[in-house]
Design an enzyme around this catalytic site. Structure first.
Site, PDB file in Angstrom:
ATOM      1  N   LYS A   6       2.587  15.549   3.476  1.00  0.00           N
ATOM      2  CA  LYS A   6       3.647  14.531   3.423  1.00  0.00           C
ATOM      3  C   LYS A   6       3.398  13.541   4.542  1.00  0.00           C
ATOM      4  CE  LYS A   6       7.331  13.664   0.978  1.00  0.00           C
ATOM      5  NZ  LYS A   6       7.659  14.093  -0.395  1.00  0.00           N
ATOM      6  N   ASP A  45       7.895   8.248  -2.142  1.00  0.00           N
ATOM      7  CA  ASP A  45       9.063   9.087  -1.846  1.00  0.00           C
ATOM      8  C   ASP A  45      10.162   8.066  -1.500  1.00  0.00           C
ATOM      9  OD1 ASP A  45       9.743  12.145  -1.326  1.00  0.00           O
ATOM     10  OD2 ASP A  45      10.725  11.059   0.285  1.00  0.00           O
TER      11      ASP A  45
HETATM   12  P1  NDP Z   1      14.418   6.136  -3.573  1.00  0.00           P
HETATM   13  O1  NDP Z   1      14.128   5.477  -2.295  1.00  0.00           O
HETATM   14  O2  NDP Z   1      13.954   5.541  -4.845  1.00  0.00           O
HETATM   15  O3  NDP Z   1      15.978   6.408  -3.716  1.00  0.00           O
HETATM   16  C1  NDP Z   1      16.672   7.156  -2.772  1.00  0.00           C
HETATM   17  C2  NDP Z   1      18.158   7.120  -3.117  1.00  0.00           C
HETATM   18  O4  NDP Z   1      18.861   8.042  -2.304  1.00  0.00           O
HETATM   19  C3  NDP Z   1      18.784   5.753  -2.860  1.00  0.00           C
HETATM   20  O5  NDP Z   1      19.846   5.552  -3.742  1.00  0.00           O
HETATM   21  C4  NDP Z   1      19.261   5.900  -1.415  1.00  0.00           C
HETATM   22  O6  NDP Z   1      20.324   5.034  -1.066  1.00  0.00           O
HETATM   23  C5  NDP Z   1      19.732   7.335  -1.402  1.00  0.00           C
HETATM   24  N1  NDP Z   1      19.590   7.863  -0.044  1.00  0.00           N
HETATM   25  C6  NDP Z   1      18.436   7.994   0.640  1.00  0.00           C
HETATM   26  N2  NDP Z   1      18.662   8.456   1.871  1.00  0.00           N
HETATM   27  C7  NDP Z   1      19.988   8.610   1.952  1.00  0.00           C
HETATM   28  C8  NDP Z   1      20.828   9.062   2.979  1.00  0.00           C
HETATM   29  N3  NDP Z   1      20.356   9.460   4.169  1.00  0.00           N
HETATM   30  N4  NDP Z   1      22.148   9.130   2.711  1.00  0.00           N
HETATM   31  C9  NDP Z   1      22.637   8.744   1.508  1.00  0.00           C
HETATM   32  N5  NDP Z   1      21.879   8.278   0.497  1.00  0.00           N
HETATM   33  C10 NDP Z   1      20.571   8.228   0.721  1.00  0.00           C
HETATM   34  O7  NDP Z   1      13.815   7.623  -3.420  1.00  0.00           O
HETATM   35  P2  NDP Z   1      13.505   8.683  -4.549  1.00  0.00           P
HETATM   36  O8  NDP Z   1      14.460   8.562  -5.670  1.00  0.00           O
HETATM   37  O9  NDP Z   1      12.054   8.649  -4.799  1.00  0.00           O
HETATM   38  O10 NDP Z   1      13.799  10.053  -3.750  1.00  0.00           O
HETATM   39  C11 NDP Z   1      15.053  10.714  -3.776  1.00  0.00           C
HETATM   40  C12 NDP Z   1      14.858  12.169  -3.383  1.00  0.00           C
HETATM   41  O11 NDP Z   1      13.977  12.802  -4.322  1.00  0.00           O
HETATM   42  C13 NDP Z   1      14.234  12.413  -2.018  1.00  0.00           C
HETATM   43  O12 NDP Z   1      14.750  13.597  -1.472  1.00  0.00           O
HETATM   44  C14 NDP Z   1      12.759  12.622  -2.341  1.00  0.00           C
HETATM   45  O13 NDP Z   1      12.106  13.358  -1.345  1.00  0.00           O
HETATM   46  C15 NDP Z   1      12.887  13.412  -3.638  1.00  0.00           C
HETATM   47  N6  NDP Z   1      11.719  13.410  -4.513  1.00  0.00           N
HETATM   48  C16 NDP Z   1      11.130  12.251  -4.949  1.00  0.00           C
HETATM   49  C17 NDP Z   1      10.075  12.299  -5.823  1.00  0.00           C
HETATM   50  C18 NDP Z   1       9.445  11.062  -6.378  1.00  0.00           C
HETATM   51  O14 NDP Z   1       8.552  11.205  -7.237  1.00  0.00           O
HETATM   52  N7  NDP Z   1       9.865   9.874  -5.991  1.00  0.00           N
HETATM   53  C19 NDP Z   1       9.499  13.576  -6.265  1.00  0.00           C
HETATM   54  C20 NDP Z   1      10.244  14.731  -5.830  1.00  0.00           C
HETATM   55  C21 NDP Z   1      11.295  14.623  -4.974  1.00  0.00           C
HETATM   56  P3  NDP Z   1      19.991   3.740  -0.155  1.00  0.00           P
HETATM   57  O15 NDP Z   1      19.187   2.838  -1.038  1.00  0.00           O
HETATM   58  O16 NDP Z   1      21.325   3.188   0.204  1.00  0.00           O
HETATM   59  O17 NDP Z   1      19.231   4.238   1.027  1.00  0.00           O
HETATM   60  O1  2IT Z   2       8.463  15.156  -3.071  1.00  0.00           O
HETATM   61  C1  2IT Z   2       7.576  14.902  -3.925  1.00  0.00           C
HETATM   62  O2  2IT Z   2       7.122  15.778  -4.659  1.00  0.00           O
HETATM   63  C2  2IT Z   2       7.117  13.522  -4.046  1.00  0.00           C
HETATM   64  N1  2IT Z   2       7.634  12.647  -3.343  1.00  0.00           N
HETATM   65  C3  2IT Z   2       6.022  13.177  -5.000  1.00  0.00           C
HETATM   66  C4  2IT Z   2       4.672  13.481  -4.407  1.00  0.00           C
HETATM   67  C5  2IT Z   2       3.493  13.016  -5.228  1.00  0.00           C
HETATM   68  O3  2IT Z   2       2.382  13.179  -4.713  1.00  0.00           O
HETATM   69  O4  2IT Z   2       3.649  12.512  -6.335  1.00  0.00           O
END
Ligand code: NDP
Ligand code: 2IT
Length: 444
Positions: free
Chosen positions: A126, A166
């Site tokens: 990461k 992420d």
């Molecule tokens: P994005 O940046 O696309 O979206 C994140 C969302 O969560 C936004 O709506 C954001 O609001 C909100 N958010 C983030 N931090 C906070 C906080 N501290 N408090 C409140 N709201 C918060 O990220 P992703 O959708 O990609 O990721 C979301 C989660 O999923 C994370 O935990 C990530 O690690 C996990 N994840 C992502 C993957 C991927 O493929 N993208 C794969 C597996 C897991 P705001 O815009 O206001 O900050």
């Molecule tokens: O938390 C996760 O699994 C991710 N943010 C996606 C990682 C990836 O390599 O696609």
């Protein structure tokens, strides 16, 4: 003191000020204890758990860049290459002001077991930065990404370490990072995933984490003869994972009624208007109050509180520790049937235990959200073969992977006499493959 407890204590002592890292190490090691006990002598002799909990390599670097006003800003960049026992390391990059080494280590540690659960050959890593893309111009984001990659490129390549998105890192950032990698190295290779479709990206990667979460949730419910159809679904977040979780939930006949960001949340009993949400979040980069202003059926609430909504299924898709014990109690009081984690470690240990003690079907993050990294691995395969699969091909593979993950973790939970404890099932099944690969490769 048990071997597991010794290692947990050691980790806490040697890594002070990293509470999220302590949390994941405690959660994982405690739940794999029955599997560790079976081979304790061998594991102790080879310091397996000590090696497992210490990253192979952690890189911290300065990222100076010039903003639109001509001022110099300095951020910190990180990449933690945690464990390469089963394949080149892989995991996302997070750009958020809260990022520090402990956060990246917690995410990298989780990633080892998640990647193992996919059944694909990818180790865990990461990275990220405390850079905040919010409110920055496209040019500032580009400049930052270029300067970030100017250091990171030294440590990554398609067979070594393959970053992806992420929080705060989506298609725009991946494009700028890829462009800079190519400029510096002269190599057009699958060094990042989540790329645009015109330069090596995979169809269905954008949707993969959210869709995979719903395939997992659907499988979990079907196993109990419960249909997702007409169920009210409480979703947090409004980013990549939340948006495509909402999309697939609707396609499966469920009714997602909430979404949130760091400013507030909306309750929309008629079901989230996906087109409007995408327009506000993906195009305008706006806020949830913009959604409420344009959607008469939606109520807007400032701050936290989305878990007080009465629903059947909860899908946390925002960030770590967004569900604490009080939130878990509120969900259980409202008779929630299932909680499946789209975000990484969104439930505190107390909240997780409360769900398990109250017979809530609980899909832990490393299983439930593995669809994103799984399709990233499929993107790596397509890049290596220099071909493109269709959306349907990738989506079918994703579905199979999520069903297999459910079956494997369910069997592992049964094997260790913890039926329906998918936390134990996921941690043990993920661990066993990594441990076996590490033992086969000697003390490295
Ligand atoms: P994005 O940046 O696309 O979206 C994140 C969302 O969560 C936004 O709506 C954001 O609001 C909100 N958010 C983030 N931090 C906070 C906080 N501290 N408090 C409140 N709201 C918060 O990220 P992703 O959708 O990609 O990721 C979301 C989660 O999923 C994370 O935990 C990530 O690690 C996990 N994840 C992502 C993957 C991927 O493929 N993208 C794969 C597996 C897991 P705001 O815009 O206001 O900050
Ligand atoms: O938390 C996760 O699994 C991710 N943010 C996606 C990682 C990836 O390599 O696609």
């Amino acid at each position: 003191m048990s071997y597991v407890d010794e290692v947990i204590n050691q980790i806490k002592k040697e890594n002070p000020s990293e509470p999220e890292f302590h949390q994941t190490v405690t959660e994982v090691l405690k739940s794999i204890e029955p599997a560790v006990l079976e081979k304790e002598e061998e594991y102790r002799r080879d310091a397996l758990l000590e090696r497992l909990t210490n990253p192979e390599r952690q890189i911290k670097f300065r990222v100076p860049w010039v903003n639109d006003e001509g001022e110099v800003e300095v951020n910190t960049g990180y990449r933690v290459q945690f464990n390469s026992a089963i394949g080149p390391v892989k995991g996302g990059l997070r750009f958020h002001p809260s990022v520090n080494l402990g956060i990246i280590k917690f995410l990298g540690f989780e990633q080892i077991f998640k990647n193992s659960l996919t059944g694909l050959p990818i180790g865990g890593a990461k990275g990220g930065s405390n850079f905040d893309p919010k409110g920055k111009s496209d040019r500032e984001v580009m400049t930052f990404c270029q300067n970030f990659m100017t250091e990171l490129y030294k440590y990554i390549n398609a067979d070594r370490d393959v970053p992806a998105g992420d929080i705060g890192v989506g298609a725009r950032e991946i494009g700028y990072l890829f462009g800079q990698y190519k400029k510096i190295t002269g190599q057009f290779e699958g060094v990042l995933t989540g790329k645009g479709l015109t330069y090596g990206g995979s169809l269905a990667r954008t949707e993969a984490t959210g869709y995979g979460l719903l395939y997992f949730t659907d499988t979990l419910l079907k196993n109990e003869d419960i249909s997702i159809k007409d169920k009210d679904i409480i979703v947090s977040g409004a980013g990549n994972v939340a948006i495509y979780a909402i999309e697939k939930a609707k396609q499966l006949g469920g009714n997602p009624i909430t979404a949130s960001d760091s400013t507030g949340w909306v309750y929309d009993p008629e079901g989230i208007d996906l087109k409007l949400l995408k327009e506000i979040k993906e195009v305008r980069r706006g806020r949830m109050y913009d959604y409420a202003a344009e959607r008469p059926s939606a109520e807007y609430h400032e701050g936290k509180g989305v878990w007080t909504v009465d629903g059947d299924i909860a899908l946390p898709c925002a960030t770590q520790n967004e569900i604490d014990l009080n939130d878990a109690k509120a969900l259980v009081d409202n008779d929630v049937i299932a909680v499946c984690e789209g975000a990484n470690m969104p439930s505190t240990i107390d909240a997780t235990n409360y769900f398990l003690d109250n017979d809530v079907l609980f899909g832990p993050a490393k299983a439930a959200n593995a669809g994103g990294v799984a399709v990233s691995a499929l993107e790596m395969t397509q890049n290596s073969e220099r071909i493109h699969w269709t959306f349907e091909q990738v989506d079918d593979m994703l579905k199979n992977i999520m069903v297999n993950i459910f079956n494997n973790i369910s069997n592992a939970a049964d094997k260790y006499n913890k039926p329906k404890n998918f936390v134990v099932g996921a941690n043990i099944h993920g661990f066993e493959q990594v441990a076996d690969a590490m033992q086969s490769q000697g003390i490295v």
